[in-house]
Write a protein that holds these residues in place. Structure first.
Motif, short mmCIF file in Angstrom:
data_model
loop_
_atom_site.label_atom_id
_atom_site.label_comp_id
_atom_site.label_asym_id
_atom_site.label_seq_id
_atom_site.Cartn_x
_atom_site.Cartn_y
_atom_site.Cartn_z
N UNK A 347 0.87 -1.28 0.34
CA UNK A 347 0.11 0.13 -0.32
C UNK A 347 1.05 1.49 -0.24
N UNK A 348 1.93 1.44 0.82
CA UNK A 348 2.83 2.37 0.74
C UNK A 348 3.77 2.35 -0.52
N UNK A 349 3.44 1.68 -0.83
CA UNK A 349 4.18 1.76 -1.98
C UNK A 349 3.72 2.49 -3.85
N UNK A 350 2.09 1.54 -3.42
CA UNK A 350 1.55 2.38 -4.33
C UNK A 350 1.21 4.26 -4.41
N UNK A 351 0.35 4.49 -2.83
CA UNK A 351 0.61 5.31 -2.49
C UNK A 351 2.03 6.33 -2.96
N UNK A 352 3.13 5.91 -2.45
CA UNK A 352 3.88 7.29 -3.00
C UNK A 352 4.78 6.58 -4.44
N UNK A 353 4.02 6.43 -4.65
CA UNK A 353 4.22 6.11 -6.11
C UNK A 353 2.79 6.62 -7.55
N UNK A 354 2.61 8.08 -7.75
CA UNK A 354 1.54 8.47 -8.48
C UNK A 354 1.64 8.04 -10.26
N UNK A 355 3.02 7.70 -10.70
CA UNK A 355 2.38 7.46 -11.91
C UNK A 355 2.02 6.25 -11.98
N UNK A 356 2.84 5.36 -11.45
CA UNK A 356 2.40 4.23 -10.93
C UNK A 356 0.80 3.68 -10.79
N UNK A 357 0.00 4.67 -10.14
CA UNK A 357 -1.15 4.55 -9.48
C UNK A 357 -2.26 4.99 -10.61
N UNK A 358 -1.25 6.03 -11.89
CA UNK A 358 -2.26 6.44 -12.11
C UNK A 358 -1.95 5.77 -13.69
N UNK A 359 -1.15 4.95 -13.76
CA UNK A 359 -0.75 3.38 -14.51
C UNK A 359 -1.59 2.76 -14.62
N UNK A 360 -1.87 2.27 -13.23
CA UNK A 360 -2.78 0.94 -13.24
C UNK A 360 -4.20 1.31 -13.25
N UNK A 361 -4.57 2.59 -13.27
CA UNK A 361 -5.85 3.23 -13.63
C UNK A 361 -6.10 3.19 -15.30
N UNK A 362 -5.51 3.42 -15.64
CA UNK A 362 -5.59 3.34 -17.33
C UNK A 362 -6.39 1.62 -17.62
N UNK A 363 -4.89 1.05 -16.94
CA UNK A 363 -5.21 -0.67 -17.03
C UNK A 363 -6.72 -0.71 -16.30
N UNK A 364 -7.38 -0.47 -15.32
CA UNK A 364 -8.28 -1.07 -14.73
C UNK A 364 -9.46 -0.29 -15.16
N UNK A 365 -9.77 0.06 -16.09
CA UNK A 365 -10.63 0.83 -16.62
C UNK A 365 -10.84 -0.32 -18.07
N UNK A 366 -9.65 -0.21 -18.35
CA UNK A 366 -9.64 -1.60 -19.94
C UNK A 366 -9.50 -2.40 -19.62
N UNK A 367 -8.88 -3.00 -18.80
CA UNK A 367 -9.25 -4.86 -18.05
C UNK A 367 -10.85 -4.76 -17.78
N UNK A 368 -11.84 -3.64 -16.55
CA UNK A 368 -13.37 -4.35 -16.82
C UNK A 368 -13.62 -4.27 -17.69
N UNK A 369 -13.43 -3.13 -19.28
CA UNK A 369 -14.24 -3.50 -20.49
C UNK A 369 -14.20 -4.86 -21.22
N UNK A 370 -13.04 -5.76 -20.46
CA UNK A 370 -13.66 -7.94 -20.97
C UNK A 370 -14.47 -8.23 -19.84
N UNK A 371 -14.53 -7.09 -19.05
CA UNK A 371 -15.92 -8.38 -18.23
C UNK A 371 -17.28 -7.52 -18.76
N UNK A 372 -17.82 -7.06 -19.42
CA UNK A 372 -18.97 -6.24 -19.44
C UNK A 372 -19.98 -6.96 -19.66
#
Length: 405
Positions: A347-372
């Motif tokens: 959790x600390x790693x994610x909170x302290x790395x906003x660029x990683x969180x941003x990348x994961x956020x983009x991945x998350x939406x695209x991945x959820x689309x596959x479970x429509x």
């Protein structure tokens, strides 16, 4: 509504001991499938409890039900009335789909035999993994054995089953279930998971814009393992004293979790905010969070993980049972070890790395689309038609449904 010819449309009767306004995964699954099945030529009618004064809807018959002692959220369906209503409705459907293993199961099975209709069920909940939380005076091994025998008997009386994950299918095979099983998770209605207002939500709860927020969404049942998240948070705040864990939902474990929060000295780091409106404030909560956290070890699917991803909220979770099915690719998420310190470190790693969180956020939406939801409804339609065709049952004309007063 689908343009499929009326004569070719399939009529499915769903029977359940639970439905909205009771909020849980079963209610969400029923609603999600019902809406998208219509576009695939499947008309669904639901028989479910009446909770309070829900308005009448053409697609649902509400059966008067009484509250369960010490569990004000749930209801017990009356056996005789429920069986009568289900039998009447079954005469005009092509297939019965049972959603829960209580009164609804036996009423649906009785109607199927009485009216010579095919009957299937979705196995939503892995009861053996959490009944000991609610019946602590019975040895866990005995409860597990009884639950397995009970589930095996129910499942083997059906024509087919729907299970939300391969892990669930494997577990039921271990029980001795021989009924054909179709792995088919509940899909995500992507159009609903947009436009959350995180700024508004933070303002409403007086949360500073730069405060790191972890969010849990779900029923506060003992099996959800929320206590693990509190243990994790006690470690995480040593690095970031301003962490805030938002816990939404209600349930029998809430009072115990609030006591645990006090015992751990986390009163300033945890907010219990109850149920949120799924079409407004829940979306705002997802948008306000930096990370979605989840520690349940008994999920048959973990639909809430996909909801968070659909809202572009990175997920940090344990991957056990059905959640493995979603989390294993690690797209839009990170998998943590089942150790509070290891979870806190990630959790600390994610909170302290906003660029990683941003990348994961983009991945998350695209991945959820596959479970429509649309894709999953199309697959369920194929299952329905396969079973109905193999059964070759005759059907009548669907009556004008009405709510039972």
């Amino acid at each position: 509504m689908s343009k499929i010819n009326a004569a070719a449309r399939l009529r499915v009767l769903m029977v359940s001991d639970v439905y909205f306004p009771r909020i849980n995964g079963v209610s969400t699954s029923i609603q999600t499938f019902r809406e998208d099945l219509a576009d695939n030529g499947v008309d669904v009618h639901i028989i479910a409890p009446r909770y309070n004064d829900e308005k009448n809807e053409s697609y649902i018959t509400r059966v008067p039900a009484r509250p369960i002692p010490r569990d004000p959220e749930d209801r017990i369906l009356p056996w005789r009335l429920t069986r009568k209503i289900v039998v009447e409705a079954a005469q005009h459907c092509d297939l019965i789909h049972i959603q829960t293993p209580f009164v609804a199961h036996y009423a649906g099975l009785h109607a199927a035999r009485r009216c010579n209709k095919p009957v299937i069920a979705t196995y939503h909940t892995l009861f053996e993994e959490y009944l000991h939380h609610y019946i602590p005076f019975v040895p866990a091994a005995l409860l597990r054995a009884v639950t397995r025998k009970f589930s095996r008997s129910q499942c083997n009386a059906l024509d087919a089953m729907v299970v939300p994950s391969t892990a669930m299918k494997n577990r039921l095979n271990e029980y001795g279930v021989t009924t054909p099983m179709h792995v088919l998770p509940t899909g995500i209605p992507m159009q609903r998971f947009t436009n959350g207002n995180g700024v508004k939500f933070r303002s409403s709860y007086a949360i500073a814009a730069d405060r790191p927020v972890a969010l849990f969404v779900g029923r506060l049942g003992h099996e959800k393992n929320v206590g693990f998240l509190l243990q994790m948070l006690r470690i995480a705040v040593r690095t970031r004293p301003d962490y805030l864990l938002l816990i939404t939902g209600e349930g029998p474990a809430r009072e115990l979790l609030q006591k645990q929060t006090q015992q751990l000295g986390l009163e300033n780091n945890v907010k219990f905010i109850g149920y949120l409106d799924r079409s407004s404030t829940l979306l705002d909560a997802y948008a306000a969070a930096d990370v979605f956290v989840f520690a349940s070890r008994t999920e048959t699917q973990g639909l809430v993980l996909l909801e968070a991803m659909a809202m572009s909220c990175p997920v940090l979770a344990l991957a056990e049972m059905g959640t493995v099915y979603i989390l294993k690719p690690e797209r839009g998420c990170r998998i943590a070890d089942a150790d509070p310190a290891a979870f806190a470190a990630m959790l600390n790693q994610l909170i302290n790395d906003p660029l990683l969180r941003h990348r994961l956020a983009l991945e998350a939406r695209a991945y959820a689309e596959e479970w429509s939801a649309a894709a999953m409804a199309a697959r369920l339609t194929q299952v329905y038609r396969q079973i109905a065709s193999a059964s070759n049952f005759e059907t009548g004309v669907m009556p004008a449904w009405h709510a039972i007063e």
